[in-house]
Design a protein around this motif. Structure first.
Motif, PDB file in Angstrom:
ATOM      1  N   HIS A   1       0.825  -1.213   0.000  1.00 42.65           N
ATOM      2  CA  HIS A   1       0.000   0.000   0.000  1.00 42.65           C
ATOM      3  C   HIS A   1       0.858   1.261   0.000  1.00 42.65           C
ATOM      4  O   HIS A   1       0.431   2.315  -0.492  1.00 42.65           O
ATOM      5  CB  HIS A   1      -0.922  -0.014   1.221  1.00 42.65           C
ATOM      6  N   SER A   2       2.052   1.148   0.572  1.00 44.10           N
ATOM      7  CA  SER A   2       2.942   2.314   0.598  1.00 44.10           C
ATOM      8  C   SER A   2       3.303   2.771  -0.810  1.00 44.10           C
ATOM      9  O   SER A   2       3.596   3.948  -1.034  1.00 44.10           O
ATOM     10  CB  SER A   2       4.221   1.990   1.374  1.00 44.10           C
TER      11      SER A   2
ATOM     12  N   LEU B   1       0.935   8.768  -4.729  1.00 47.71           N
ATOM     13  CA  LEU B   1      -0.027   9.839  -4.499  1.00 47.71           C
ATOM     14  C   LEU B   1       0.677  11.117  -4.048  1.00 47.71           C
ATOM     15  O   LEU B   1       0.419  12.212  -4.576  1.00 47.71           O
ATOM     16  CB  LEU B   1      -1.041   9.388  -3.438  1.00 47.71           C
ATOM     17  N   LYS B   2       1.582  10.970  -3.094  1.00 49.72           N
ATOM     18  CA  LYS B   2       2.282  12.145  -2.570  1.00 49.72           C
ATOM     19  C   LYS B   2       3.339  12.669  -3.534  1.00 49.72           C
ATOM     20  O   LYS B   2       3.620  13.873  -3.570  1.00 49.72           O
ATOM     21  CB  LYS B   2       2.939  11.799  -1.228  1.00 49.72           C
TER      22      LYS B   2
ATOM     23  N   LEU C   1      -5.345  15.614  -5.788  1.00 51.41           N
ATOM     24  CA  LEU C   1      -5.895  15.543  -7.138  1.00 51.41           C
ATOM     25  C   LEU C   1      -4.937  14.694  -7.946  1.00 51.41           C
ATOM     26  O   LEU C   1      -3.726  14.976  -7.994  1.00 51.41           O
ATOM     27  CB  LEU C   1      -6.008  16.945  -7.736  1.00 51.41           C
ATOM     28  N   LEU C   2      -5.460  13.632  -8.570  1.00 56.53           N
ATOM     29  CA  LEU C   2      -4.595  12.671  -9.251  1.00 56.53           C
ATOM     30  C   LEU C   2      -5.092  12.408 -10.657  1.00 56.53           C
ATOM     31  O   LEU C   2      -6.295  12.232 -10.875  1.00 56.53           O
ATOM     32  CB  LEU C   2      -4.564  11.360  -8.450  1.00 56.53           C
ATOM     33  N   ARG C   3      -4.172  12.377 -11.587  1.00 58.70           N
ATOM     34  CA  ARG C   3      -4.516  12.094 -12.983  1.00 58.70           C
ATOM     35  C   ARG C   3      -4.536  10.595 -13.207  1.00 58.70           C
ATOM     36  O   ARG C   3      -3.527   9.907 -13.036  1.00 58.70           O
ATOM     37  CB  ARG C   3      -3.471  12.739 -13.915  1.00 58.70           C
ATOM     38  N   THR C   4      -5.688  10.068 -13.562  1.00 61.31           N
ATOM     39  CA  THR C   4      -5.826   8.635 -13.850  1.00 61.31           C
ATOM     40  C   THR C   4      -6.827   8.471 -14.975  1.00 61.31           C
ATOM     41  O   THR C   4      -7.381   9.441 -15.479  1.00 61.31           O
ATOM     42  CB  THR C   4      -6.343   7.857 -12.620  1.00 61.31           C
TER      43      THR C   4
ATOM     44  N   PHE D   1      -6.878   9.530   3.704  1.00 59.31           N
ATOM     45  CA  PHE D   1      -6.632  10.271   2.476  1.00 59.31           C
ATOM     46  C   PHE D   1      -7.895  10.237   1.614  1.00 59.31           C
ATOM     47  O   PHE D   1      -8.567   9.207   1.542  1.00 59.31           O
ATOM     48  CB  PHE D   1      -5.476   9.657   1.673  1.00 59.31           C
ATOM     49  N   VAL D   2      -8.184  11.362   0.989  1.00 57.31           N
ATOM     50  CA  VAL D   2      -9.233  11.440  -0.015  1.00 57.31           C
ATOM     51  C   VAL D   2      -8.589  11.803  -1.336  1.00 57.31           C
ATOM     52  O   VAL D   2      -7.768  12.734  -1.403  1.00 57.31           O
ATOM     53  CB  VAL D   2     -10.300  12.498   0.357  1.00 57.31           C
ATOM     54  N   VAL D   3      -8.925  11.045  -2.389  1.00 60.08           N
ATOM     55  CA  VAL D   3      -8.330  11.267  -3.703  1.00 60.08           C
ATOM     56  C   VAL D   3      -9.431  11.621  -4.690  1.00 60.08           C
ATOM     57  O   VAL D   3     -10.395  10.867  -4.856  1.00 60.08           O
ATOM     58  CB  VAL D   3      -7.573  10.010  -4.190  1.00 60.08           C
TER      59      VAL D   3
END
Length: 403
Positions: free
Chosen positions: A49-50, A56-57, A92-95, A110-112
């Motif tokens: 999970h790390s 993410l970070k 905010l993540l680009r996927t 965490f909220v993504v």
């Protein structure tokens, strides 16, 4: 407004009790050895999970007062509305996924938000509150904390998928609580259903009307074995909640309920077909083991019945020998109507041979040789004793006295 869906608490109660019994039994049964495997499993999960948290970070954009303050303000406002005291880290993540998610790592939440969602709702940003509220629901209800403990119950047919669906309905209620208007709720769910451009032209009433088609066997079965309610139902439920109403969905197929009782939850979403295929495969493996075992049980029971009949003949042989001081020549000497005692039901036959030997023919082996249970007498100072053994017979099929 009650933020918890009506079925979540009772289902969670069932899951907790069942899982507690299973975990206790496993720990006691392994003399505590299971705890070591649980620790090793947690360490493995932590490293796996790390990787996502690090990505993410390292690649995502953290939402803060200085970075996308409009989104940060929505996050803070939603936390206040649903009672989340500690504002989780948000990115905010680009996927390529059109949704949002909540996760937990080393006690931090965490909220993504995925960029496709934010971009699609640029003209109606209030709809983003629904996604934020939905993910805060997972955090506030501690779904992420409970999921490991209730894992044994989550695999149960019906109960496991029902709990996951109830959690989704609960989180939708959190989403509704965060939205400013009914239009925002419709836009948020319409975007999931129709995509990032077509959502603005969707006919919500017509879409909600599709709920009436969910009561058939296949629709019912795949929902009952899946982790998520049909999106049409989620839309109808959320809109009714925003209007202060409760909605009743069409009853699911009775036969779908019946079949789903035999399909374990495998955590594959609306994957009833996949679950069914895997279950069939498991049944096939079990059958490959169980059928030979059952056949062996039937054979042992047949041999035992034949042996019991032979013991009756043994008693007559002893009585004949003591009375005539000689061994009988045939079964007729023992009072039977024919020279061979045959039993069509048990598929065996009994004969008496030279020196009082009793042979029970119980079949033929793979080479075509006759299989026998043999009772052989011996005389010592006028006393008759018996030895039982098999001829061309697998020892495991013989009665205990003949091994």
């Amino acid at each position: 407004m009650d933020l918890v869906y009506k079925n979540e608490k009772p289902l969670l109660g069932i899951a907790v009790v069942f899982s507690a019994i299973i975990w206790l039994a496993l720990i006691v049964g392994t003399l505590g050895g299971l705890l070591l495997y649980l620790i090793l499993g947690y360490v493995f999960f932590l490293f796996a999970h790390s990787a996502f948290i690090s990505h993410l970070k390292g690649s995502g954009v953290r939402i803060s007062p200085d970075q996308y303050p409009d989104l940060y303000d929505r996050l803070v406002r939603c936390c206040e509305r649903v009672g989340v005291n500690e504002v989780p880290e948000a990115y905010l993540l680009r996927t390529d996924f059109f949704n949002a998610l909540a996760t937990k790592f080393l006690g931090r939440h965490f909220v993504v938000l995925f960029t496709d969602v934010v971009d699609a709702l640029d003209d109606q940003p209030g709809a983003i509150d629904f996604y934020i509220g939905h993910e805060l629901g997972h955090i506030h209800r501690k779904h992420l904390s409970w999921q490991t403990f209730v894992m044994p119950a989550s695999l149960l047919p019906v109960v496991g998928p029902a709990l996951r669906r109830a959690e989704e309905y609960t989180c939708d209620r959190y989403g509704v609580a965060c939205c400013q208007s009914e239009a925002d709720i419709k836009a948020a769910l319409a975007a999931i259903a129709a995509g990032d451009t077509r959502w603005s032209t969707i006919n919500v009433d017509a879409y909600i009307a599709q709920v009436q088609a969910t009561n058939g066997f296949w629709m019912s079965f795949n929902e009952l074995t899946g982790d998520y309610p049909w999106l049409t139902k989620r839309m109808a439920t959320a809109v009714a909640l925003a209007q202060g109403q409760e909605i009743t969905h069409p009853r699911r197929s009775f036969w779908a309920w019946t079949l789903s009782c035999f399909i374990p939850r495998l955590g594959v979403g609306a994957g009833g077909a996949a679950s069914l295929l895997i279950t069939i495969a498991l049944i096939g493996v079990l059958a490959a083991v169980a059928i030979p075992a059952y056949q062996q049980y039937v054979e042992r029971a047949r041999f035992s019945t034949a042996y019991s009949a032979a013991l009756e003949v043994q008693g007559r042989v002893e009585a004949y020998a003591q009375e005539h001081q000689a061994w009988p020549v045939s079964m007729i000497d023992l009072g039977y109507p024919e020279s061979t005692l045959k039993n069509a039901v048990g598929d065996y036959s009994i004969d008496v041979y030279e020196s009082g030997l009793i042979g029970v023919e119980v079949g033929t082996d793979k080479s075509g040789e006759s299989e026998y249970i043999v009772l052989e007498p011996s005389v010592d100072q006028g006393n008759i004793s018996w030895t039982c053994y098999g001829q061309n017979v697998e020892e495991k099929l013989l009665p205990a006295d003949c091994r």
